[in-house]
Design a protein around this motif. Structure first.
Motif, mmCIF file in Angstrom:
data_model
loop_
_atom_site.group_PDB
_atom_site.id
_atom_site.type_symbol
_atom_site.label_atom_id
_atom_site.label_comp_id
_atom_site.label_asym_id
_atom_site.label_seq_id
_atom_site.Cartn_x
_atom_site.Cartn_y
_atom_site.Cartn_z
ATOM 1 N N ALA A 115 30.793 54.638 99.365
ATOM 2 C CA ALA A 115 29.643 53.936 99.928
ATOM 3 C C ALA A 115 28.366 54.756 99.776
ATOM 4 C CB ALA A 115 29.891 53.653 101.417
ATOM 5 N N VAL A 116 27.249 54.039 99.732
ATOM 6 C CA VAL A 116 25.932 54.654 99.865
ATOM 7 C C VAL A 116 25.638 54.676 101.360
ATOM 8 C CG1 VAL A 116 23.478 54.435 99.368
ATOM 9 C CG2 VAL A 116 25.163 53.827 97.621
ATOM 10 N N LEU B 106 25.944 59.467 98.401
ATOM 11 C CA LEU B 106 27.054 58.662 97.884
ATOM 12 C C LEU B 106 28.335 59.449 98.125
ATOM 13 C CD1 LEU B 106 28.125 56.252 96.160
ATOM 14 C CD2 LEU B 106 27.795 57.729 94.169
ATOM 15 N N LYS B 107 29.226 58.908 98.953
ATOM 16 C CA LYS B 107 30.476 59.603 99.281
ATOM 17 C C LYS B 107 31.553 58.585 99.627
ATOM 18 C CE LYS B 107 28.909 63.951 99.485
ATOM 19 N NZ LYS B 107 27.743 63.725 98.642
ATOM 20 N N LYS B 108 32.809 59.076 99.672
ATOM 21 C CA LYS B 108 33.903 58.282 100.238
ATOM 22 C C LYS B 108 33.807 58.406 101.755
ATOM 23 C CE LYS B 108 37.276 58.623 96.566
ATOM 24 N NZ LYS B 108 38.715 58.751 96.309
ATOM 25 N N LEU B 109 33.916 57.289 102.441
ATOM 26 C CA LEU B 109 33.736 57.252 103.881
ATOM 27 C C LEU B 109 35.084 57.153 104.583
ATOM 28 C CD1 LEU B 109 31.132 56.298 105.986
ATOM 29 C CD2 LEU B 109 32.756 54.454 106.155
ATOM 30 N N TYR B 110 35.332 58.067 105.499
ATOM 31 C CA TYR B 110 36.564 58.042 106.287
ATOM 32 C C TYR B 110 36.214 58.033 107.762
ATOM 33 C CZ TYR B 110 39.028 59.093 101.987
ATOM 34 O OH TYR B 110 39.525 59.034 100.709
ATOM 35 N N VAL C 54 20.097 58.403 94.513
ATOM 36 C CA VAL C 54 21.067 58.703 95.563
ATOM 37 C C VAL C 54 21.732 60.027 95.211
ATOM 38 C CG1 VAL C 54 22.962 57.400 94.485
ATOM 39 C CG2 VAL C 54 22.987 57.833 96.947
ATOM 40 N N ALA C 55 21.907 60.871 96.226
ATOM 41 C CA ALA C 55 22.508 62.179 96.006
ATOM 42 C C ALA C 55 24.017 62.050 95.881
ATOM 43 C CB ALA C 55 22.170 63.113 97.163
ATOM 44 N N ALA C 56 24.548 62.679 94.872
ATOM 45 C CA ALA C 56 25.986 62.889 94.771
ATOM 46 C C ALA C 56 26.135 64.403 94.845
ATOM 47 C CB ALA C 56 26.532 62.315 93.471
ATOM 48 N N GLY C 57 26.010 64.895 96.028
ATOM 49 C CA GLY C 57 25.946 66.327 96.320
ATOM 50 C C GLY C 57 25.336 66.430 97.697
ATOM 51 N N LEU C 58 24.374 67.293 97.871
ATOM 52 C CA LEU C 58 23.680 67.372 99.153
ATOM 53 C C LEU C 58 22.817 66.133 99.321
ATOM 54 C CD1 LEU C 58 22.566 71.107 99.057
ATOM 55 C CD2 LEU C 58 24.435 70.112 100.375
ATOM 56 N N PRO C 59 22.738 65.580 100.545
ATOM 57 C CA PRO C 59 21.906 64.392 100.754
ATOM 58 C C PRO C 59 20.443 64.671 100.397
ATOM 59 C CG PRO C 59 23.327 64.788 102.641
ATOM 60 C CD PRO C 59 23.457 65.984 101.745
ATOM 61 N N ILE C 60 19.783 63.663 99.831
ATOM 62 C CA ILE C 60 18.357 63.802 99.510
ATOM 63 C C ILE C 60 17.574 62.773 100.295
ATOM 64 C CG2 ILE C 60 18.652 64.791 97.206
ATOM 65 C CD1 ILE C 60 18.224 62.039 96.011
ATOM 66 N N GLU C 61 16.308 63.046 100.470
ATOM 67 C CA GLU C 61 15.456 62.151 101.245
ATOM 68 C C GLU C 61 15.377 60.790 100.564
ATOM 69 O OE1 GLU C 61 10.885 62.118 102.858
ATOM 70 O OE2 GLU C 61 11.843 64.028 102.399
ATOM 71 N N GLY D 40 23.567 64.478 90.874
ATOM 72 C CA GLY D 40 24.576 65.423 91.341
ATOM 73 C C GLY D 40 25.974 65.094 90.856
ATOM 74 N N ASP D 41 26.899 65.985 91.179
ATOM 75 C CA ASP D 41 28.260 65.939 90.628
ATOM 76 C C ASP D 41 29.349 65.721 91.665
ATOM 77 O OD1 ASP D 41 27.428 66.432 87.979
ATOM 78 O OD2 ASP D 41 27.253 68.572 88.412
ATOM 79 N N SER D 42 29.012 65.257 92.876
ATOM 80 C CA SER D 42 30.037 65.193 93.924
ATOM 81 C C SER D 42 31.022 64.045 93.739
ATOM 82 C CB SER D 42 29.398 65.107 95.313
ATOM 83 O OG SER D 42 28.886 63.821 95.558
ATOM 84 N N MET D 43 30.762 63.110 92.819
ATOM 85 C CA MET D 43 31.658 61.962 92.664
ATOM 86 C C MET D 43 32.321 61.910 91.293
ATOM 87 S SD MET D 43 31.518 60.820 95.664
ATOM 88 C CE MET D 43 32.468 59.326 95.510
ATOM 89 N N ILE D 44 32.404 63.055 90.608
ATOM 90 C CA ILE D 44 32.926 63.060 89.237
ATOM 91 C C ILE D 44 34.383 62.634 89.144
ATOM 92 C CG2 ILE D 44 31.222 64.713 88.364
ATOM 93 C CD1 ILE D 44 33.335 66.907 88.594
ATOM 94 N N ASP D 45 35.179 62.874 90.202
ATOM 95 C CA ASP D 45 36.589 62.467 90.162
ATOM 96 C C ASP D 45 36.751 60.957 90.323
ATOM 97 O OD1 ASP D 45 37.244 65.099 89.755
ATOM 98 O OD2 ASP D 45 37.804 65.484 91.834
ATOM 99 N N CYS D 46 35.662 60.251 90.627
ATOM 100 C CA CYS D 46 35.662 58.776 90.654
ATOM 101 C C CYS D 46 34.959 58.215 89.422
ATOM 102 C CB CYS D 46 34.965 58.259 91.916
ATOM 103 S SG CYS D 46 35.966 58.391 93.388
#
Length: 156
Positions: free
Chosen positions: A99-100, A110-114, A38-45, A71-77
């Protein structure tokens, strides 16, 4: 080189994900499917692998699986590149949940969903990265993060 055991972080309920982790010991292990990356950054296929990972049984619920983080997009979690996240399969998420998410039936991230008036904001937990804005119909929630398996850094 001595092999050190992975660390198991279990999610505590009703706390922000950045400090909702409790380290648990590796006892009473259970095998769960490792379904891919799962991408923690740009979405991957979305490209499922068929493998498995051993985790403590208390991290397993009804419909649990694992994904490897890229990826590093969720490092603060406290979710880092190379971690394996433990996911509980769910089709909905509360506002602000991590959520995934499947985007346009092809990419997984993988991101926080709002939920916002104009649609959905997928927010990274890394202040250097921008959010992704989508229409409600463009996304499908696949599951919520319940735990992390972290391999210790290998000595060079």
């Amino acid at each position: 080189m001595p092999h050190t055991a992975p660390h198991y972080l279990h999610r505590l309920p009703n706390l922000p994900l950045s400090n909702a982790w409790e380290e648990i010991t590796a006892s009473d292990m259970v095998e769960v499917e490792l379904l891919g990356k799962v991408a923690a950054g740009l979405p991957i296929e979305a490209c499922p692998d068929q493998a498995s990972v051993l985790i403590p049984s208390r991290m397993v619920r009804r419909n649990t699986y694992a994904l490897k983080v890229c990826g590093d997009s969720m490092i603060d979690c406290n979710i880092f590149d190379g971690d394996v996240i433990i996911i509980e399969r769910q089709e909905s998420a509360e506002n602000g949940e991590t959520a995934v998410v499947l985007i346009n039936n092809q990419e997984v991230t993988l991101k926080k969903l709002y939920i916002e008036k104009s649609g959905v904001r997928l927010q990274p937990a890394n202040e250097t990265m921008a959010p992704i804005f989508l229409k409600n119909d463009d996304i499908q929630v696949l599951g919520l993060v319940m735990g992390v398996v972290r391999q210790p850094a290998q000595a060079a």
